[in-house]
Structures are given as C-alpha cells and as structure tokens.
Scaffold this motif. Structure first.
Motif, PDB file in Angstrom:
ATOM      1  N   UNK A   1       0.849  -1.180   0.000  1.00  0.00           N
ATOM      2  CA  UNK A   1       0.000   0.000   0.000  1.00  0.00           C
ATOM      3  C   UNK A   1       0.890   1.238   0.000  1.00  0.00           C
ATOM      4  N   UNK A   2       0.448   2.233  -0.713  1.00  0.00           N
ATOM      5  CA  UNK A   2       1.149   3.511  -0.714  1.00  0.00           C
ATOM      6  C   UNK A   2       0.205   4.561  -0.133  1.00  0.00           C
ATOM      7  N   UNK A   3       0.664   5.230   0.888  1.00  0.00           N
ATOM      8  CA  UNK A   3      -0.094   6.321   1.489  1.00  0.00           C
ATOM      9  C   UNK A   3       0.596   7.607   1.063  1.00  0.00           C
ATOM     10  N   UNK A   4      -0.093   8.427   0.278  1.00  0.00           N
ATOM     11  CA  UNK A   4       0.487   9.675  -0.213  1.00  0.00           C
ATOM     12  C   UNK A   4      -0.263  10.839   0.411  1.00  0.00           C
ATOM     13  N   UNK A   5       0.469  11.729   1.058  1.00  0.00           N
ATOM     14  CA  UNK A   5      -0.128  12.907   1.673  1.00  0.00           C
ATOM     15  C   UNK A   5       0.506  14.135   1.051  1.00  0.00           C
ATOM     16  N   UNK A   6      -0.268  14.837   0.235  1.00  0.00           N
ATOM     17  CA  UNK A   6       0.216  16.068  -0.373  1.00  0.00           C
ATOM     18  C   UNK A   6       0.059  17.198   0.644  1.00  0.00           C
TER      19      UNK A   6
ATOM     20  N   UNK B   1       2.830  19.473   5.221  1.00  0.00           N
ATOM     21  CA  UNK B   1       3.075  20.521   6.212  1.00  0.00           C
ATOM     22  C   UNK B   1       1.792  20.993   6.890  1.00  0.00           C
ATOM     23  N   UNK B   2       0.641  20.790   6.244  1.00  0.00           N
ATOM     24  CA  UNK B   2      -0.635  21.230   6.832  1.00  0.00           C
ATOM     25  C   UNK B   2      -0.974  20.453   8.104  1.00  0.00           C
ATOM     26  N   UNK B   3      -0.538  19.193   8.178  1.00  0.00           N
ATOM     27  CA  UNK B   3      -0.835  18.418   9.387  1.00  0.00           C
ATOM     28  C   UNK B   3       0.415  18.029  10.165  1.00  0.00           C
ATOM     29  N   UNK B   4       1.578  18.317   9.627  1.00  0.00           N
ATOM     30  CA  UNK B   4       2.817  17.923  10.295  1.00  0.00           C
ATOM     31  C   UNK B   4       3.710  19.125  10.594  1.00  0.00           C
ATOM     32  N   UNK B   5       3.103  20.285  10.742  1.00  0.00           N
ATOM     33  CA  UNK B   5       3.897  21.482  11.026  1.00  0.00           C
ATOM     34  C   UNK B   5       4.432  21.457  12.460  1.00  0.00           C
TER      35      UNK B   5
ATOM     36  N   UNK C   1       4.801   5.275   3.073  1.00  0.00           N
ATOM     37  CA  UNK C   1       4.153   6.570   3.259  1.00  0.00           C
ATOM     38  C   UNK C   1       5.022   7.630   2.591  1.00  0.00           C
ATOM     39  N   UNK C   2       4.369   8.429   1.751  1.00  0.00           N
ATOM     40  CA  UNK C   2       5.054   9.512   1.052  1.00  0.00           C
ATOM     41  C   UNK C   2       4.357  10.817   1.412  1.00  0.00           C
ATOM     42  N   UNK C   3       5.139  11.788   1.798  1.00  0.00           N
ATOM     43  CA  UNK C   3       4.612  13.119   2.069  1.00  0.00           C
ATOM     44  C   UNK C   3       5.273  14.112   1.127  1.00  0.00           C
ATOM     45  N   UNK C   4       4.501  15.034   0.608  1.00  0.00           N
ATOM     46  CA  UNK C   4       5.044  16.053  -0.297  1.00  0.00           C
ATOM     47  C   UNK C   4       4.720  17.435   0.250  1.00  0.00           C
ATOM     48  N   UNK C   5       5.663  18.347   0.070  1.00  0.00           N
ATOM     49  CA  UNK C   5       5.449  19.720   0.519  1.00  0.00           C
ATOM     50  C   UNK C   5       6.360  20.657  -0.255  1.00  0.00           C
ATOM     51  N   UNK C   6       5.956  21.886  -0.370  1.00  0.00           N
ATOM     52  CA  UNK C   6       6.864  22.898  -0.900  1.00  0.00           C
ATOM     53  C   UNK C   6       7.292  23.837   0.229  1.00  0.00           C
ATOM     54  N   UNK C   7       7.032  23.411   1.466  1.00  0.00           N
ATOM     55  CA  UNK C   7       7.474  24.168   2.647  1.00  0.00           C
ATOM     56  C   UNK C   7       8.105  23.209   3.660  1.00  0.00           C
ATOM     57  N   UNK C   8       9.205  22.549   3.283  1.00  0.00           N
ATOM     58  CA  UNK C   8       9.788  21.543   4.176  1.00  0.00           C
ATOM     59  C   UNK C   8      10.281  22.109   5.495  1.00  0.00           C
TER      60      UNK C   8
END
Length: 178
Positions: free
Chosen positions: A1-6, A9-13, A47-54
């Motif tokens: 399974x792949x969990x992708x969260x775009x 930063x909205x939930x992991x700030x 699990x993959x997370x993507x952000x433009x505000x790392x």
C-alpha cells in the motif's frame, strides 16, 4: 500500500504551545500511527509526504520519513520532454523548436510548462472565435506555431523564485537523505 499525503506541512507542522489542543492531539495521534506503520514480507506499506514548505515540518515528523528527497526543477532534457508529452496530440507548425522551448523555460516547473502549452494552444482557437468561425462545423484551428509559444512565455512566468530554490537547496543539504 502507498499512502500519499500532499501538502504534509498542513498536518505535520512544528508543534507549539499556542496551537489548539485538538490540533496538538491530532498531530500526536498521527505521529504514533506513523510509528505503527510496519511492512511484512508479504505486504509493503510506504508513506510519502510532499510539501513545498519543508522548513515547516516538525522535527519529529521529519525523523519518521526514512528518505527525505529534494526534487529540483526540471532540467533542459526534462523540460523538452514535458513539452513533447503535453503536445503529443496537438498539430504543430514546422517552426516549433523543442530545444528552444526548453531553453526559454529554464526555471519553470512542470506545471508552469503545462500552462505555457495551454496558453499557446488556445491562441489559434481564440483566433477562430474572434472571427466568428469557432462554432462552424468545418472550421479547424491552424497549427500551433513557435510564435504562439513565444507569446505564451511572455504571459506565463515561472512560479518559483530563485530565492525559493536556494531555500529548498539549503534544506536539502541539511536534511535530505536520498
């Protein structure tokens, strides 16, 4: 399974004392769920997370991502390919030069290039509309020319600044793992 969260930063700030208690609880639960993600030999969980505000990611979340990868803007070869992909079903004039387009769009994201293509393709369609021929059954837009792309590039500018790129590169030097 792949969990992708775009936009992870909205939930992991970064957590702070000023944030609402409910938000703090959500983050705590999310962190413990990330700890509980395990793969077996038969089933893999990624699990993959993507952000433009790392830089906004809380260190506890950042540590839980085994790989932290900076994806740079597309290089010359990639930009040329992006143009080709977006234009594969489009009638082009002979003067369209993919090398020149890739050169002119240095600093553009893939999405920026898609917008350039869309703008260029719309120019012949707008011409038909201006003369009232768009609704005619036998009317067909002319092929898209290099001039259409040059005009589109004047309108569509890169969405990422040099300062932002430098910020991402600094972050990558400090935290990237792959």
């Amino acid at each position: 399974a792949i969990i992708f969260i775009d936009e992870i930063d909205a939930i992991a700030s970064v957590r702070s004392a000023e944030e609402h208690e409910a938000i703090h609880r959500v983050k705590t639960v999310f962190l413990s769920e990330m700890d509980g993600l395990e793969s077996s030999p038969d089933e893999k969980v990624i699990m993959i997370g993507a952000t433009n505000m790392p830089e906004l990611i809380d260190p506890a979340f950042r540590r839980r991502f085994e790989k932290r990868i900076y994806v740079p803007l597309p290089d010359f070869r990639a930009r040329k390919q992006i143009f080709k992909i977006h234009l594969r079903d489009t009638e082009l004039a002979e003067d369209v030069n993919f090398d020149k387009l890739a050169e002119l769009t240095e600093g553009y994201t893939g999405h920026d290039i898609a917008l350039v293509v869309r703008e260029a393709i719309m120019r012949p369609i707008r011409e038909l509309a201006e003369v009232g021929l768009l609704s005619q059954k036998n009317s067909k837009p002319r092929p898209v020319t290099m001039g259409d792309f040059l005009e589109a590039i004047k309108i569509i500018k890169p969405s990422v600044s040099r300062e932002e790129i430098e910020k991402y590169e600094r972050w990558a030097r400090k935290y990237a793992t792959g």
